[in-house]
Design a protein around this motif. Structure first.
Motif, PDB file in Angstrom:
ATOM      1  N   MET A  31       0.847  -1.181   0.000  1.00  0.00           N
ATOM      2  CA  MET A  31       0.000   0.000   0.000  1.00  0.00           C
ATOM      3  C   MET A  31       0.887   1.236   0.000  1.00  0.00           C
ATOM      4  N   GLY A  32       0.682   2.101  -0.979  1.00  0.00           N
ATOM      5  CA  GLY A  32       1.449   3.336  -1.081  1.00  0.00           C
ATOM      6  C   GLY A  32       0.925   4.411  -0.143  1.00  0.00           C
ATOM      7  N   ARG A  33       1.667   5.484  -0.027  1.00  0.00           N
ATOM      8  CA  ARG A  33       1.285   6.592   0.855  1.00  0.00           C
ATOM      9  C   ARG A  33      -0.087   7.164   0.526  1.00  0.00           C
ATOM     10  N   GLU A  34      -0.433   7.127  -0.753  1.00  0.00           N
ATOM     11  CA  GLU A  34      -1.712   7.699  -1.171  1.00  0.00           C
ATOM     12  C   GLU A  34      -2.877   6.735  -0.947  1.00  0.00           C
ATOM     13  N   GLY A  35      -2.598   5.574  -0.343  1.00  0.00           N
ATOM     14  CA  GLY A  35      -3.663   4.621  -0.051  1.00  0.00           C
ATOM     15  C   GLY A  35      -4.030   3.725  -1.217  1.00  0.00           C
ATOM     16  N   GLN A  36      -3.178   3.672  -2.237  1.00  0.00           N
ATOM     17  CA  GLN A  36      -3.413   2.825  -3.406  1.00  0.00           C
ATOM     18  C   GLN A  36      -2.410   1.673  -3.418  1.00  0.00           C
ATOM     19  N   PRO A  37      -2.840   0.481  -3.831  1.00  0.00           N
ATOM     20  CA  PRO A  37      -1.893  -0.635  -3.905  1.00  0.00           C
ATOM     21  C   PRO A  37      -0.932  -0.466  -5.090  1.00  0.00           C
ATOM     22  N   HIS A  38       0.311  -0.876  -4.878  1.00  0.00           N
ATOM     23  CA  HIS A  38       1.348  -0.849  -5.909  1.00  0.00           C
ATOM     24  C   HIS A  38       1.911  -2.257  -6.061  1.00  0.00           C
ATOM     25  N   ASN A  39       2.275  -2.613  -7.283  1.00  0.00           N
ATOM     26  CA  ASN A  39       2.916  -3.899  -7.536  1.00  0.00           C
ATOM     27  C   ASN A  39       4.423  -3.741  -7.418  1.00  0.00           C
ATOM     28  N   TYR A  40       5.063  -4.731  -6.805  1.00  0.00           N
ATOM     29  CA  TYR A  40       6.505  -4.766  -6.610  1.00  0.00           C
ATOM     30  C   TYR A  40       6.990  -6.071  -7.233  1.00  0.00           C
ATOM     31  N   TYR A  41       7.748  -5.973  -8.328  1.00  0.00           N
ATOM     32  CA  TYR A  41       8.203  -7.130  -9.080  1.00  0.00           C
ATOM     33  C   TYR A  41       9.650  -7.451  -8.714  1.00  0.00           C
ATOM     34  N   SER A  42       9.999  -8.727  -8.731  1.00  0.00           N
ATOM     35  CA  SER A  42      11.390  -9.085  -8.455  1.00  0.00           C
ATOM     36  C   SER A  42      11.826 -10.285  -9.281  1.00  0.00           C
ATOM     37  N   ILE A  43      13.111 -10.268  -9.604  1.00  0.00           N
ATOM     38  CA  ILE A  43      13.781 -11.380 -10.276  1.00  0.00           C
ATOM     39  C   ILE A  43      14.717 -12.002  -9.249  1.00  0.00           C
ATOM     40  N   ASN A  44      14.591 -13.304  -9.058  1.00  0.00           N
ATOM     41  CA  ASN A  44      15.361 -14.014  -8.036  1.00  0.00           C
ATOM     42  C   ASN A  44      16.110 -15.178  -8.651  1.00  0.00           C
ATOM     43  N   ARG A  45      17.245 -15.507  -8.058  1.00  0.00           N
ATOM     44  CA  ARG A  45      18.005 -16.687  -8.481  1.00  0.00           C
ATOM     45  C   ARG A  45      17.888 -17.744  -7.391  1.00  0.00           C
ATOM     46  N   ALA A  46      17.567 -18.954  -7.804  1.00  0.00           N
ATOM     47  CA  ALA A  46      17.437 -20.075  -6.875  1.00  0.00           C
ATOM     48  C   ALA A  46      18.734 -20.868  -6.847  1.00  0.00           C
ATOM     49  N   THR A  47      19.221 -21.138  -5.653  1.00  0.00           N
ATOM     50  CA  THR A  47      20.392 -22.001  -5.476  1.00  0.00           C
ATOM     51  C   THR A  47      20.038 -23.078  -4.464  1.00  0.00           C
ATOM     52  N   TRP A  48      20.520 -24.268  -4.720  1.00  0.00           N
ATOM     53  CA  TRP A  48      20.204 -25.410  -3.864  1.00  0.00           C
ATOM     54  C   TRP A  48      21.011 -25.341  -2.583  1.00  0.00           C
ATOM     55  N   ASN A  49      20.341 -25.475  -1.436  1.00  0.00           N
ATOM     56  CA  ASN A  49      20.982 -25.519  -0.131  1.00  0.00           C
ATOM     57  C   ASN A  49      20.963 -26.967   0.329  1.00  0.00           C
ATOM     58  N   GLU A  50      22.107 -27.599   0.263  1.00  0.00           N
ATOM     59  CA  GLU A  50      22.208 -29.027   0.582  1.00  0.00           C
ATOM     60  C   GLU A  50      21.852 -29.315   2.035  1.00  0.00           C
ATOM     61  N   GLU A  51      22.285 -28.453   2.949  1.00  0.00           N
ATOM     62  CA  GLU A  51      22.016 -28.672   4.374  1.00  0.00           C
ATOM     63  C   GLU A  51      20.523 -28.658   4.684  1.00  0.00           C
ATOM     64  N   LYS A  52      19.810 -27.713   4.100  1.00  0.00           N
ATOM     65  CA  LYS A  52      18.379 -27.587   4.374  1.00  0.00           C
ATOM     66  C   LYS A  52      17.520 -28.411   3.429  1.00  0.00           C
ATOM     67  N   GLY A  53      18.115 -28.891   2.331  1.00  0.00           N
ATOM     68  CA  GLY A  53      17.372 -29.705   1.383  1.00  0.00           C
ATOM     69  C   GLY A  53      16.307 -28.935   0.619  1.00  0.00           C
ATOM     70  N   LYS A  54      16.598 -27.652   0.358  1.00  0.00           N
ATOM     71  CA  LYS A  54      15.642 -26.854  -0.398  1.00  0.00           C
ATOM     72  C   LYS A  54      16.379 -25.721  -1.104  1.00  0.00           C
TER      73      LYS A  54
END
Length: 105
Positions: A31-54
């Motif tokens: 929610m922005g200051r003006e009371g309107q919703p805003h979209n927030y986009y992201s690009i992420n890189r996935a790396t395997w964590n062997e210890e956690k198995g995810k």
């Protein structure tokens, strides 16, 4: 236009993933200051964590602008193919320089 940019971003993510990038695209709203919703986009890189198995996701780039997301992915694709980066968008050229300055410390 936003639907076309969303489709383009997903195609670029898919293309980069065929080269082993392990990228994900996500968005959330806030929610922005003006009371309107805003979209927030992201690009992420996935790396395997062997210890956690995810997979662990690291944010590479984020913006409220879908245009900037597409331009970021376009730059990744050009770099992957060894092509010279386009300089057709002056505002993006400035953003790119700022990002490179931060990466090079």
């Amino acid at each position: 236009m936003a639907a076309n940019l969303l489709a383009t971003s997903k195609k670029l993510v898919k293309a980069l993933n065929t080269r082993g990038y392990m990228l994900t695209f996500s968005y959330k709203q806030f929610m922005g200051r003006e009371g309107q919703p805003h979209n927030y986009y992201s690009i992420n890189r996935a790396t395997w964590n062997e210890e956690k198995g995810k997979y662990h996701h690291t944010e590479l780039y984020s913006s409220t602008s879908m245009v900037r997301i597409v331009l970021y992915l376009r730059d990744m694709w050009y770099k992957e193919n060894g092509w010279e980066l386009p300089t057709d968008q002056q505002l993006w050229n400035n953003v790119r320089k700022e990002m490179e300055a931060k990466e090079n410390g």
